[in-house]
Write a protein that holds these residues in place. Structure first.
Motif, PDB file in Angstrom:
ATOM      1  N   THR A   4       5.241   5.832   3.562  1.00 55.05           N
ATOM      2  CA  THR A   4       4.831   6.365   4.548  1.00 55.05           C
ATOM      3  C   THR A   4       4.324   5.664   5.802  1.00 55.05           C
ATOM      4  OG1 THR A   4       2.829   7.968   5.158  1.00 55.05           O
ATOM      5  CG2 THR A   4       2.358   5.977   3.636  1.00 55.05           C
ATOM      6  N   ARG A   5       4.372   6.180   6.809  1.00 52.54           N
ATOM      7  CA  ARG A   5       3.663   5.294   8.139  1.00 52.54           C
ATOM      8  C   ARG A   5       2.474   5.757   8.493  1.00 52.54           C
ATOM      9  NH1 ARG A   5       7.864   3.129  11.087  1.00 52.54           N
ATOM     10  NH2 ARG A   5       9.999   3.788  10.390  1.00 52.54           N
ATOM     11  N   ALA A   6       1.610   6.495   7.600  1.00 55.11           N
ATOM     12  CA  ALA A   6       0.361   6.759   7.798  1.00 55.11           C
ATOM     13  C   ALA A   6      -0.575   5.835   8.272  1.00 55.11           C
ATOM     14  CB  ALA A   6      -0.227   7.388   6.639  1.00 55.11           C
ATOM     15  N   LEU A   7      -1.607   5.874   9.067  1.00 58.11           N
ATOM     16  CA  LEU A   7      -2.343   4.687   9.526  1.00 58.11           C
ATOM     17  C   LEU A   7      -3.576   4.759   8.546  1.00 58.11           C
ATOM     18  CD1 LEU A   7      -2.681   5.623  13.423  1.00 58.11           C
ATOM     19  CD2 LEU A   7      -1.098   4.054  12.301  1.00 58.11           C
ATOM     20  N   LEU A   8      -3.778   3.496   8.296  1.00 54.32           N
ATOM     21  CA  LEU A   8      -5.105   3.208   7.390  1.00 54.32           C
ATOM     22  C   LEU A   8      -6.278   3.952   7.991  1.00 54.32           C
ATOM     23  CD1 LEU A   8      -5.094  -0.509   6.747  1.00 54.32           C
ATOM     24  CD2 LEU A   8      -4.363   1.339   5.128  1.00 54.32           C
ATOM     25  N   PRO A   9      -6.943   4.744   6.729  1.00 53.49           N
ATOM     26  CA  PRO A   9      -8.311   5.354   7.390  1.00 53.49           C
ATOM     27  C   PRO A   9      -9.514   4.136   7.789  1.00 53.49           C
ATOM     28  CG  PRO A   9      -7.757   6.098   5.375  1.00 53.49           C
ATOM     29  CD  PRO A   9      -6.577   5.112   5.794  1.00 53.49           C
ATOM     30  N   PRO A  10     -10.214   4.602   8.825  1.00 52.41           N
ATOM     31  CA  PRO A  10     -11.158   3.642   9.269  1.00 52.41           C
ATOM     32  C   PRO A  10     -12.190   3.129   7.843  1.00 52.41           C
ATOM     33  CG  PRO A  10     -11.821   5.725  10.006  1.00 52.41           C
ATOM     34  CD  PRO A  10     -10.493   5.853   9.601  1.00 52.41           C
ATOM     35  N   ALA A  11     -12.519   1.950   7.644  1.00 55.87           N
ATOM     36  CA  ALA A  11     -13.063   1.457   6.758  1.00 55.87           C
ATOM     37  C   ALA A  11     -14.280   0.384   7.208  1.00 55.87           C
ATOM     38  CB  ALA A  11     -12.319   0.663   5.568  1.00 55.87           C
ATOM     39  N   THR A  53       3.604  -5.052   6.621  1.00 58.73           N
ATOM     40  CA  THR A  53       2.876  -3.807   5.999  1.00 58.73           C
ATOM     41  C   THR A  53       3.964  -3.101   5.352  1.00 58.73           C
ATOM     42  OG1 THR A  53       1.326  -3.877   7.875  1.00 58.73           O
ATOM     43  CG2 THR A  53       1.424  -1.962   6.530  1.00 58.73           C
ATOM     44  N   SER A  54       3.594  -2.729   4.106  1.00 57.68           N
ATOM     45  CA  SER A  54       4.208  -1.756   3.324  1.00 57.68           C
ATOM     46  C   SER A  54       3.263  -0.646   2.720  1.00 57.68           C
ATOM     47  CB  SER A  54       5.079  -2.415   2.117  1.00 57.68           C
ATOM     48  OG  SER A  54       5.791  -1.531   1.543  1.00 57.68           O
ATOM     49  N   ALA A  55       3.623   0.452   2.969  1.00 57.33           N
ATOM     50  CA  ALA A  55       2.563   1.608   2.474  1.00 57.33           C
ATOM     51  C   ALA A  55       3.207   2.646   1.955  1.00 57.33           C
ATOM     52  CB  ALA A  55       1.862   2.151   3.800  1.00 57.33           C
ATOM     53  N   ARG A  56       2.655   3.236   0.673  1.00 59.74           N
ATOM     54  CA  ARG A  56       3.185   4.431   0.086  1.00 59.74           C
ATOM     55  C   ARG A  56       2.016   5.458  -0.402  1.00 59.74           C
ATOM     56  NH1 ARG A  56       8.255   4.213  -2.632  1.00 59.74           N
ATOM     57  NH2 ARG A  56       9.398   2.490  -1.842  1.00 59.74           N
ATOM     58  N   VAL A  57       2.169   6.735  -0.363  1.00 58.54           N
ATOM     59  CA  VAL A  57       1.360   7.631  -0.831  1.00 58.54           C
ATOM     60  C   VAL A  57       1.538   8.210  -1.888  1.00 58.54           C
ATOM     61  CG1 VAL A  57       2.457   9.367   0.974  1.00 58.54           C
ATOM     62  CG2 VAL A  57       0.132   9.653   0.249  1.00 58.54           C
ATOM     63  N   ASP A  58       0.339   8.509  -2.677  1.00 56.88           N
ATOM     64  CA  ASP A  58       0.999   9.194  -4.224  1.00 56.88           C
ATOM     65  C   ASP A  58      -0.447  10.118  -4.224  1.00 56.88           C
ATOM     66  OD1 ASP A  58       1.345   9.652  -6.912  1.00 56.88           O
ATOM     67  OD2 ASP A  58       0.893   7.996  -7.695  1.00 56.88           O
ATOM     68  N   ASP A 116      -3.616  12.148  -3.398  1.00 57.47           N
ATOM     69  CA  ASP A 116      -4.509  11.544  -2.196  1.00 57.47           C
ATOM     70  C   ASP A 116      -4.873  10.050  -2.145  1.00 57.47           C
ATOM     71  OD1 ASP A 116      -5.759  10.988  -4.566  1.00 57.47           O
ATOM     72  OD2 ASP A 116      -7.812  12.250  -3.880  1.00 57.47           O
ATOM     73  N   THR A 117      -3.711   9.202  -2.973  1.00 56.60           N
ATOM     74  CA  THR A 117      -4.188   7.794  -2.820  1.00 56.60           C
ATOM     75  C   THR A 117      -3.210   7.292  -1.750  1.00 56.60           C
ATOM     76  OG1 THR A 117      -4.905   7.951  -5.068  1.00 56.60           O
ATOM     77  CG2 THR A 117      -4.128   5.671  -4.252  1.00 56.60           C
ATOM     78  N   LEU A 118      -3.650   6.349  -1.053  1.00 49.58           N
ATOM     79  CA  LEU A 118      -2.873   5.702   0.047  1.00 49.58           C
ATOM     80  C   LEU A 118      -2.697   4.262  -0.311  1.00 49.58           C
ATOM     81  CD1 LEU A 118      -0.927   5.296   2.541  1.00 49.58           C
ATOM     82  CD2 LEU A 118      -3.351   4.994   3.912  1.00 49.58           C
ATOM     83  N   ARG A 119      -1.710   3.582  -0.820  1.00 53.70           N
ATOM     84  CA  ARG A 119      -1.689   2.229  -0.970  1.00 53.70           C
ATOM     85  C   ARG A 119      -0.719   1.288  -0.090  1.00 53.70           C
ATOM     86  NH1 ARG A 119      -0.838   4.664  -6.047  1.00 53.70           N
ATOM     87  NH2 ARG A 119      -2.614   4.673  -7.416  1.00 53.70           N
ATOM     88  N   VAL A 120      -1.415   0.231   0.282  1.00 58.17           N
ATOM     89  CA  VAL A 120      -0.824  -0.615   1.546  1.00 58.17           C
ATOM     90  C   VAL A 120      -0.874  -1.950   1.055  1.00 58.17           C
ATOM     91  CG1 VAL A 120      -0.944  -1.231   3.840  1.00 58.17           C
ATOM     92  CG2 VAL A 120      -1.576   1.132   3.181  1.00 58.17           C
ATOM     93  N   PHE A 164      -6.663   3.525  -1.043  1.00 56.58           N
ATOM     94  CA  PHE A 164      -7.710   4.460  -0.493  1.00 56.58           C
ATOM     95  C   PHE A 164      -7.500   5.613  -1.186  1.00 56.58           C
ATOM     96  CE2 PHE A 164      -7.443   1.669   3.320  1.00 56.58           C
ATOM     97  CZ  PHE A 164      -8.667   2.026   4.018  1.00 56.58           C
ATOM     98  N   ALA A 165      -8.840   6.367  -1.579  1.00 54.13           N
ATOM     99  CA  ALA A 165      -8.595   7.547  -2.367  1.00 54.13           C
ATOM    100  C   ALA A 165      -9.227   8.489  -1.009  1.00 54.13           C
ATOM    101  CB  ALA A 165      -9.804   7.617  -3.508  1.00 54.13           C
ATOM    102  N   GLY A 166      -8.257   9.112  -0.775  1.00 55.61           N
ATOM    103  CA  GLY A 166      -8.632  10.322   0.411  1.00 55.61           C
ATOM    104  C   GLY A 166      -8.909   8.945   1.679  1.00 55.61           C
ATOM    105  N   THR A 167     -10.106   9.359   2.148  1.00 55.33           N
ATOM    106  CA  THR A 167     -10.448   8.232   3.339  1.00 55.33           C
ATOM    107  C   THR A 167     -11.491   7.150   2.894  1.00 55.33           C
ATOM    108  OG1 THR A 167     -12.285   9.804   3.967  1.00 55.33           O
ATOM    109  CG2 THR A 167     -10.217  10.279   5.081  1.00 55.33           C
ATOM    110  N   THR A 168     -11.587   7.232   1.499  1.00 54.77           N
ATOM    111  CA  THR A 168     -12.518   6.099   0.996  1.00 54.77           C
ATOM    112  C   THR A 168     -11.807   4.688   0.846  1.00 54.77           C
ATOM    113  OG1 THR A 168     -14.070   7.861   0.576  1.00 54.77           O
ATOM    114  CG2 THR A 168     -14.417   5.526  -0.561  1.00 54.77           C
ATOM    115  N   LEU A 169     -12.105   3.589   1.019  1.00 59.44           N
ATOM    116  CA  LEU A 169     -11.575   2.737   0.495  1.00 59.44           C
ATOM    117  C   LEU A 169     -12.124   2.348  -1.077  1.00 59.44           C
ATOM    118  CD1 LEU A 169     -10.069  -0.376   0.831  1.00 59.44           C
ATOM    119  CD2 LEU A 169     -12.786  -1.267   1.322  1.00 59.44           C
TER     120      LEU A 169
END
Length: 219
Positions: free
Chosen positions: A24-31, A122-127, A129-133, A155-160
């Motif tokens: 994915t190219r999704a941006l990291l949620p704000p943490a 940077t390498s990112a994958r989504v599984d 609701d979990t985003l791993r970067v 991130f679980a959803g938008t939560t680190l």
């Protein structure tokens, strides 16, 4: 509410597995820290190869980048404190707190703030609701194949929810945070090679108007 300690990993750090999920190219949620100052009280348990202890504590948090952590041993014994401002950690007094605490990026992760060093790849994958970067010198791969140091963030959803430090494809240390069944945060830090584990269970969170400037003095 203290967490039960698990069996510590062996002296050899485990290999980091390749990232799972869909690229994915999704941006990291704000943490970041919340705008309103707060005090979190907690129970803590620590264990390494030669020492173990339990007690109570409190962390006073003020955005964007200030935190003070106080630790007290059970049975009214001695305690200590640490002051974290930006990327500077000051631990006056006895060595107990120095022994307990993880490095600054993982300490911030325990409070929900992402503060890992800047990295080139940077390498990112989504599984689900979990985003791993993965962040680091990845050379076209993820942290499992990195030659040097890398950071793995989840991130679980938008939560680190998790930050790992990886070196040479090995998972050296990590921090996780999650909500317990009844709502409060539960946090765990593990250093795989050092066989160190710190578990924290938040028991109470209070929003406050602010703090006296004296609590940030590094003396």
């Amino acid at each position: 509410m203290a967490l039960t300690l698990g069996v510590l990993a062996g002296g050899c750090a485990p290999a980091a597995r390749p990232l799972s999920g869909v690229p994915t190219r999704a941006l990291l949620p704000p943490a970041v820290l919340g705008e309103r100052p707060q005090v979190m009280r907690f129970r803590w348990t620590y264990k390494d190869e030669t020492f173990q202890a339990t007690g109570d504590g409190a962390v006073r948090v003020q955005g964007p980048d200030r935190a003070r952590l106080d630790f007290f041993l059970s049975n009214g014994m001695a305690g200590g404190f640490a002051i974290l401002v930006g990327d500077t950690l000051t631990v006056p007094g006895i060595d107990l707190v120095k022994r307990l605490l993880p490095p600054v990026p993982l300490l911030w992760a325990s409070l929900g703030r992402l503060a890992v060093p800047a990295t080139p790849d940077t390498s990112a994958r989504v599984d689900g609701d979990t985003l791993r970067v993965d962040l680091g010198q990845l050379r076209g791969s993820d942290a499992s194949g990195a030659d040097g140091r890398a950071w793995r963030v989840a991130f679980a959803g938008t939560t680190l929810s998790r930050v790992e430090r990886i070196e040479g494809g090995k998972r050296i240390e990590w921090m996780t945070r999650r909500r317990g069944a009844d709502g409060p945060w539960q946090v765990e830090y593990v250093h795989e090679r050092g066989k160190r584990r710190l578990s924290i269970a938040v028991t109470d969170t209070t929003i406050v108007e602010g703090f006296d400037d004296a609590i940030w003095r590094r003396y």
